[in-house]
Design a protein around this motif. Structure first.
Motif, short mmCIF file in Angstrom:
data_model
loop_
_atom_site.label_atom_id
_atom_site.label_comp_id
_atom_site.label_asym_id
_atom_site.label_seq_id
_atom_site.Cartn_x
_atom_site.Cartn_y
_atom_site.Cartn_z
N VAL A 131 0.85 -1.19 0.00
CA VAL A 131 0.00 0.00 0.00
C VAL A 131 0.89 1.24 0.00
N ILE A 132 0.60 2.16 -0.93
CA ILE A 132 1.40 3.37 -1.12
C ILE A 132 0.61 4.58 -0.63
N ASP A 133 1.32 5.58 -0.15
CA ASP A 133 0.67 6.83 0.25
C ASP A 133 -0.03 7.45 -0.96
N VAL A 134 -1.28 7.87 -0.76
CA VAL A 134 -2.09 8.39 -1.86
C VAL A 134 -1.50 9.65 -2.49
N GLU A 135 -0.60 10.31 -1.78
CA GLU A 135 0.04 11.50 -2.34
C GLU A 135 0.86 11.17 -3.59
N ASN A 136 1.21 9.91 -3.74
CA ASN A 136 2.03 9.49 -4.88
C ASN A 136 1.20 8.96 -6.06
N VAL A 137 -0.12 9.06 -5.97
CA VAL A 137 -0.97 8.38 -6.95
C VAL A 137 -0.86 8.99 -8.35
N LYS A 138 -0.74 10.31 -8.46
CA LYS A 138 -0.68 10.94 -9.78
C LYS A 138 0.54 10.47 -10.56
N GLU A 139 1.68 10.46 -9.90
CA GLU A 139 2.91 10.02 -10.55
C GLU A 139 2.82 8.55 -10.93
N PHE A 140 2.22 7.75 -10.04
CA PHE A 140 2.10 6.31 -10.28
C PHE A 140 1.23 6.04 -11.50
N ILE A 141 0.12 6.75 -11.61
CA ILE A 141 -0.78 6.57 -12.75
C ILE A 141 -0.05 6.84 -14.06
N LYS A 142 0.69 7.92 -14.10
CA LYS A 142 1.40 8.29 -15.33
C LYS A 142 2.53 7.33 -15.67
N ASN A 143 3.20 6.82 -14.65
CA ASN A 143 4.35 5.94 -14.89
C ASN A 143 3.95 4.50 -15.20
N ASN A 144 2.71 4.14 -14.86
CA ASN A 144 2.29 2.74 -15.02
C ASN A 144 1.11 2.57 -15.98
N ASP A 145 0.81 3.62 -16.74
CA ASP A 145 -0.27 3.55 -17.73
C ASP A 145 -1.57 3.01 -17.13
N VAL A 146 -1.93 3.54 -15.98
CA VAL A 146 -3.15 3.10 -15.30
C VAL A 146 -4.36 3.74 -15.97
N GLU A 147 -5.35 2.91 -16.28
CA GLU A 147 -6.56 3.39 -16.95
C GLU A 147 -7.78 3.43 -16.05
N ILE A 148 -7.84 2.50 -15.09
CA ILE A 148 -9.03 2.36 -14.25
C ILE A 148 -8.66 2.48 -12.78
#
Length: 209
Positions: A131-148
């Protein structure tokens, strides 16, 4: 036919066709008529033919449907010929239950990350995902091609989370928070309001009484 010309009622029936056809394949059933399928799935034969005609029909007069071919066509129609990267926001009981539900992965919905703001939860591992701190979610989405993204937060925090997801470029949201989100029209949102569903049961039980 363009997806935006298909009624939502038809679209919501497609997963049921997919599920029942998979069961027929498991039983080694090669072909089936619309009448036989109607007896299994619960829709009328006419409704089944109308639904499938939206996408080309697929049946043959006097033969019915080739089960495996129809299954594969439905699979294409609902987008299961590719994989999707997903994340969960909110690692409480519901978020953890979704993270541990392995069938999502079998259908191509690959869980890439789990996020929460609670320091007591951040750092724990759920189904081999930390589980990662939600503050990092924007960067994670962009780096991992998250769609959903699956939103499993409280009512009060859901809109803020949704705003961050939209800014990060998320394409679709599965919302389990008991609130209707204000989301740009281009973002696909599917709401699962558990209490609403339970109150619907209550309504029918009241009539039975």
């Amino acid at each position: 036919m363009s997806a935006n010309k298909i009624s939502m009622a038809v679209i919501k029936r497609l997963p049921k066709y997919h599920r029942y056809l998979a069961e027929l394949i498991d039983k080694d059933i090669k072909r089936i008529s619309s009448k036989e399928l109607s007896e299994i799935i619960g829709f009328t034969a006419s409704q089944i033919r109308q639904d499938l005609n939206n996408f080309g029909g697929f049946g043959q007069q006097g033969y019915g449907y080739n089960v495996e071919d129809l299954y594969n066509e439905i699979k294409k129609i609902i987008g299961l010929t590719r994989t999707y990267n997903t994340i969960i926001i909110g690692a409480g009981n519901l978020g953890q239950a979704l993270a541990n539900y392995t069938s999502f992965g079998k259908f191509g919905f690959n869980l890439k990350g789990i996020f929460d703001k609670n320091p007591k939860v951040v750092g724990i591992t759920i189904n081999d995902i930390e589980v990662i701190d939600v503050e990092n979610v924007k960067e994670f989405i962009k780096n991992n091609d998250v769609e959903i993204a699956y939103i499993c937060t409280s009512r009060s925090g859901a809109q803020e989370v949704a705003d961050v997801l939209v800014e990060a470029g998320i394409e679709a949201i599965w919302n389990f928070a008991p609130v209707d989100l204000e989301i740009p029209k281009e973002i696909i949102v599917e709401n699962v309001h558990l209490i609403d569903n339970l109150l619907t049961l209550s309504y029918f039980l009241k009539d039975n009484d």
